[in-house]
Enzyme design. Structure first.
Site, mmCIF file in Angstrom:
data_model
loop_
_atom_site.group_PDB
_atom_site.id
_atom_site.type_symbol
_atom_site.label_atom_id
_atom_site.label_comp_id
_atom_site.label_asym_id
_atom_site.label_seq_id
_atom_site.Cartn_x
_atom_site.Cartn_y
_atom_site.Cartn_z
ATOM 1 C CG PHE A 160 -2.359 -0.171 0.955
ATOM 2 C CD1 PHE A 160 -2.822 -1.221 0.189
ATOM 3 C CD2 PHE A 160 -3.289 0.731 1.468
ATOM 4 C CE1 PHE A 160 -4.184 -1.371 -0.065
ATOM 5 C CE2 PHE A 160 -4.648 0.594 1.221
ATOM 6 C CZ PHE A 160 -5.098 -0.447 0.457
ATOM 7 C CD GLN A 171 -6.251 9.822 3.067
ATOM 8 O OE1 GLN A 171 -6.911 8.827 3.302
ATOM 9 N NE2 GLN A 171 -4.967 9.915 3.341
ATOM 10 C CG HIS A 220 -8.780 7.411 -1.898
ATOM 11 N ND1 HIS A 220 -8.384 6.923 -3.122
ATOM 12 C CD2 HIS A 220 -8.486 6.447 -0.996
ATOM 13 C CE1 HIS A 220 -7.890 5.699 -2.955
ATOM 14 N NE2 HIS A 220 -7.940 5.398 -1.670
ATOM 15 C CG LEU A 268 -12.335 3.745 -2.016
ATOM 16 C CD1 LEU A 268 -11.314 4.870 -2.072
ATOM 17 C CD2 LEU A 268 -12.411 3.185 -0.602
ATOM 18 C CD GLU A 286 -2.860 3.855 -0.883
ATOM 19 O OE1 GLU A 286 -3.377 4.982 -0.764
ATOM 20 O OE2 GLU A 286 -2.089 3.370 -0.043
ATOM 21 N NE ARG A 309 -5.121 6.154 0.728
ATOM 22 C CZ ARG A 309 -6.028 5.482 1.419
ATOM 23 N NH1 ARG A 309 -6.825 6.096 2.267
ATOM 24 N NH2 ARG A 309 -6.159 4.190 1.250
ATOM 25 C CG HIS A 328 -11.093 8.279 1.425
ATOM 26 N ND1 HIS A 328 -12.112 7.403 1.098
ATOM 27 C CD2 HIS A 328 -10.129 7.520 1.995
ATOM 28 C CE1 HIS A 328 -11.756 6.176 1.466
ATOM 29 N NE2 HIS A 328 -10.571 6.219 2.036
ATOM 30 N NE ARG A 385 -7.550 6.938 6.820
ATOM 31 C CZ ARG A 385 -7.705 6.023 5.872
ATOM 32 N NH1 ARG A 385 -6.929 4.946 5.842
ATOM 33 N NH2 ARG A 385 -8.636 6.164 4.940
#
Lengths: 245, 596
Positions: B128, B250, B252, B262, B265, B296, B363, B407
């Site tokens: 990730f 955040q 995304h 969504l 990732e 991100r 997000h 995050r």
């Protein structure tokens, strides 16, 4: 071009009986989902009531009967369901209606709880994870993805007749999800509880559940697997034939 | 609906040891711990628990369980998280999360969570963004434990199932209106009503846990569910308690263009990458080492730069593509089946053949109610922190703070289970050793009912849907991926007008049973509180850090802003709070230049 939307309406404080109400809306230029259309209608008539949450087909809130077929409003495009610019929206069949498109799902959830939908193991958990081969894990595919939207159980005539007794396709799919899990050690007990005339054997293979499942799952197949386990048992557990008296 | 609750008459009062508001991952992990302890615990949720937004989490839960790499180390995970947070994550909390994580993840597996597996039978882990080995020196790590691309679904259902097993008391489709605060400023429960029957109750508890999730619906375009309206934060802000790091939202990188859904990732973790209109893999220019798996915030900004410089895709040149077809049908069907489904439904694209149109989309809320690692909420008095007796918060609603200014993917599910578990353990110990709060008076309860009563009595005013649209447009225009002082000032002014409207909503539908008009009005007022906290915090933090990127202050300013922001809703002012740099076992990671 105009759309004619016929909506099931019922407010227990005002209406003695439910009724169908017609709404005319301009047909949207691009293809939208049934939920988007409902949201548009609700902006003009705030009293229209329905459940919704994720709006992407994973939470299972907005199951309803769309032009005669159960489905999730948020992932059903108008183009797939419109019949000559007509759309009829009704609550999921067979459960008591609370208001408009909102049904009382208590019986559905009770059937789910009845099958003990949690992993049971006799062995103490190890320090790390329990091991499971990818091949054994693959056996859970097509089972664990159920979102409890109730589209299947409320399209099942056997469930309509006996919602208090027949476990129904959704809960049976989950019953098999735990029977198929190599980490679960209560197969014998689980099967014994499914062997009565109402739990599994009330399924007559009508296949409405398979036809409507918005996640493409196959409860009918899972029910078949349970029936065959009841008959022959599984090798590793030497399960006796139960439930055929 | 009943307008009055009288304590001496004892009607409409339900009493518990612990009350958890919210039936998502963090709430149900807390309740599970408490149900096992034998305390009288209830979860109140405005939706049936498995409809909570945790269900939408896809890629996984990041944790150094040493499955993909037997030499993996939770300290490396800690380093990545601190760096990802742009150094304003609290290092004691991050240390706790990363070191306790493996236990919490194994417990989930023992509960039955159907993780994907490696050939040796251990839990499958995928790479990730922002993950490294050996404190950033050993290349890309693969640390995110996954159940295909439906990890949130698997986790949420597993937690619900185990709560059923332990006999947790659920009040489903109940809506919490406001906190009840006694004369000692302790929280003694909430006013809530059954959405189905309209019965209004005082839910009294010795410990009230806010597990109400995020509030992504303050933006017009978000990956968040329609129910993510910041109800817990709305309640604390109205009660005069502060919110921390609210400017940190955040975006995304990969929300489906137009729909907002969504795209995990994990797609880039499995080898997918972003391309612009020229077919160029542009992340190679912005993050030469990590490329598409940079933080991100970095990827989202790079995408916006590509679009602003005219290299966006589509007729409007307003998005980029996520290319996956080179991974082949087998990988896509086995590792990313949910993405294939979503992409076909919402983008009309089969990722096996074509790239998915994506755009940065709101997000996750890094900020929230400030807490310690036990979930205890605190407030400020004359510059000193003090615990708010009876009040706890966990998950996205809380700011513990492990995410700081940005995050890392896979850390939110870990946050939920680690801190839900920790709060449950702490509340159990506290209540069993005689802790608790004093009673509230009838006046305290009346105050907590006033918002609901005012709405129910409204005879004219503004339409919920109109005001909501204004709010979402304002936030989208002025507080997006890139921010600028003059625009934000405009936004804050607009929000003042929107507040006026939000406080004078007209509830057209006065009926009792399942009145969603009423619920949406109350939700809108919560969104407003969160939006205002966000706007003022963003306007005041005059630097760029993590997800907070300002055109007019493009540099990070450690001299003035290596700290949390603390928004005071009474004065509508922004204070500062120290970041924790004293982890227990390891040496603190000092701030350095953040590059990927």
């Amino acid at each position: 071009m105009e759309l004619s939307v016929s909506l099931y309406r019922y407010n227990p404080e005002q209406d003695k009986f439910p009724y169908m109400k017609n709404y005319k809306v301009k047909k949207p230029e691009k293809d939208i989902m049934v939920l988007d259309l409902l949201n548009m209608l609700k902006e003009d008539d705030v009293t229209i009531s329905y459940r919704r949450s994720c709006r992407e087909g994973v939470c299972g809130s907005d199951g309803m009967n769309i032009n005669g077929k159960n489905g999730l409003a948020c992932i059903t495009p108008l183009s797939e369901v419109l019949k000559g610019n007509k759309l009829e929206l009704r609550p999921l069949p067979g459960l008591p209606v609370i208001r408009d498109l909102i049904v009382d799902m208590t019986q559905f959830y009770e059937q789910y709880e009845k099958i003990k939908p949690f992993l049971q193991s006799d062995s103490e958990p190890p320090e790390q994870e329990r091991l499971q081969s990818p091949q054994d894990r693959d056996k859970l595919d097509g089972l664990y993805e159920c979102i409890l939207c109730a589209c299947c159980s409320t399209s099942c005539p056997s469930f309509w007749w006996n919602p208090d007794k027949f476990v129904g396709p959704a809960a049976l799919l989950q019953a098999y999800r735990f029977l198929a899990d190599t980490r679960d050690t209560k197969k014998q007990e689980r099967l014994e509880e499914l062997g009565d005339p109402f739990s599994v054997y009330r399924c007559h293979g009508i296949m409405n559940c398979v036809n409507v499942c918005p996640k493409g799952l196959n409860p009918n197949k899972a029910i078949g697997e349970i029936k065959s386990m009841l008959l022959t048992g599984t090798k590793e557990d030497k399960i006796k034939v139960v439930g055929l008296e | 609906m009943n307008k009055v609750i009288n304590i001496s008459k004892k009607n409409n009062i339900k009493e518990f040891d612990a009350l958890i508001i919210g039936g998502g991952g963090s709430g149900m992990r807390t309740s599970l711990e408490l149900a096992k302890s034998g305390l009288n615990t209830a979860v109140i949720s405005k939706v049936f628990p498995t409809r909570s937004h945790t269900v939408s989490a896809q890629g996984g839960i990041t944790c150094a369980i040493q499955s993909a790499d037997p030499n993996d180390d939770w300290r490396w995970h800690m380093y990545d998280t601190v760096k990802g947070s742009d150094y304003i994550g609290d290092q004691d909390a991050i240390e706790y999360m990363c070191s306790e994580g493996p236990k919490a993840v194994y417990e989930l597996e023992h509960m039955g969570l159907p993780f994907s597996r490696f050939e040796n039978g251990r839990i499958y882990q995928r790479p990730f963004g922002g993950q490294s080995k050996d404190f950033g020196k050993g290349g890309q790590a693969a640390r995110t434990c996954a159940a295909a691309d439906r990890t949130g679904h698997a986790l949420l259902h597993t937690l619900y199932q185990n709560n059923v097993k332990e006999g947790t008391n659920f009040l489903n489709e109940w809506f919490a209106v406001d906190l009840v605060k006694n004369s000692k400023n302790e929280i003694t429960g909430v006013i809530a009503f059954s959405i189905e029957s309209g019965e209004v109750c005082y839910l009294k508890a010795q410990a009230t846990v806010l597990a109400t999730g995020g509030a992504g619906r303050i933006y017009a375009s978000t990956t968040n569910a329609l129910i993510n309206t910041g109800d817990g934060l709305g309640m604390t802000l109205r009660a005069g308690f502060p919110a921390q790091d609210m400017e940190m939202w955040q975006f995304h990188p990969t929300g489906i263009h137009g729909a907002g859904s969504l795209v995990t990732e994990g797609c880039r973790g499995e080898g997918g990458y972003l391309i612009n209109a020229d077919g160029e893999r542009f992340m190679e220019r912005y993050a030469p080492n990590a490329k598409d798996l940079a933080g991100r915030d970095v990827v989202a900004r790079s995408m916006v730069m590509e679009i602003l410089e005219g290299r966006g895709c589509g007729p409007e040149k307003d998005h980029v593509y996520l290319k996956l077809d080179h991974l082949g049908a087998d990988v896509l069907n086995s590792k990313l089946p949910g993405i294939c489904e979503l992409s076909k439904t919402f983008a009309h694209v089969d990722p096996i053949k074509e790239p998915i149109p994506v755009v940065p989309t709101c997000h996750y809320m890094m900020g929230g109610t400030p807490t310690n690692i036990h979930g205890q909420a605190f407030s400020r008095n004359d510059g000193n922190d003090f615990m708010v007796s009876g009040l706890f918060s966990v998950g996205e609603a809380a700011c513990v703070s492990v995410h700081g200014a940005n995050r890392l993917g896979g850390n939110s599910l870990l946050d939920l289970v680690v801190f839900g578990r920790a709060a449950g353990k702490h509340i159990n110990e506290e209540l069993k050793s005689g802790g608790g709060v004093e009673n509230a008076s009838n006046e305290d309860i009346e105050l907590a009912m006033s918002r609901l009563n005012k709405l129910n009595e409204s005879e004219s005013g503004y339409e919920v849907a109109d005001v909501k649209k204004q709010l979402q447009t304002c936030m989208q225009n002025y507080f997006g991926v890139f921010r600028r002082g003059e625009f934000m000032e405009k936004g804050v002014k607009e929000l003042e007008e929107i507040r006026e409207k939000s406080e004078n909503l007209y509830l057209k539908d006065k009926s009792i049973a399942f009145n969603t008009n009423r619920v949406e009005a109350l939700e809108l007022q919560n969104l407003l509180e969160v939006a205002e906290a966000t706007a003022i915090s963003a306007m005041m933090r005059d630097e760029s850090r993590g997800a907070h990127a300002r055109d007019d202050f493009p540099e990070r300013d450690d001299e003035n802003w290596l700290c949390h922001s603390l928004y005071d809703p009474v004065e509508k002012k922004l204070g500062k709070r120290d970041v924790n740099f004293v982890p227990k076992e390891v040496e603190a990671f000092p701030p350095k230049m953040r590059s990927y």
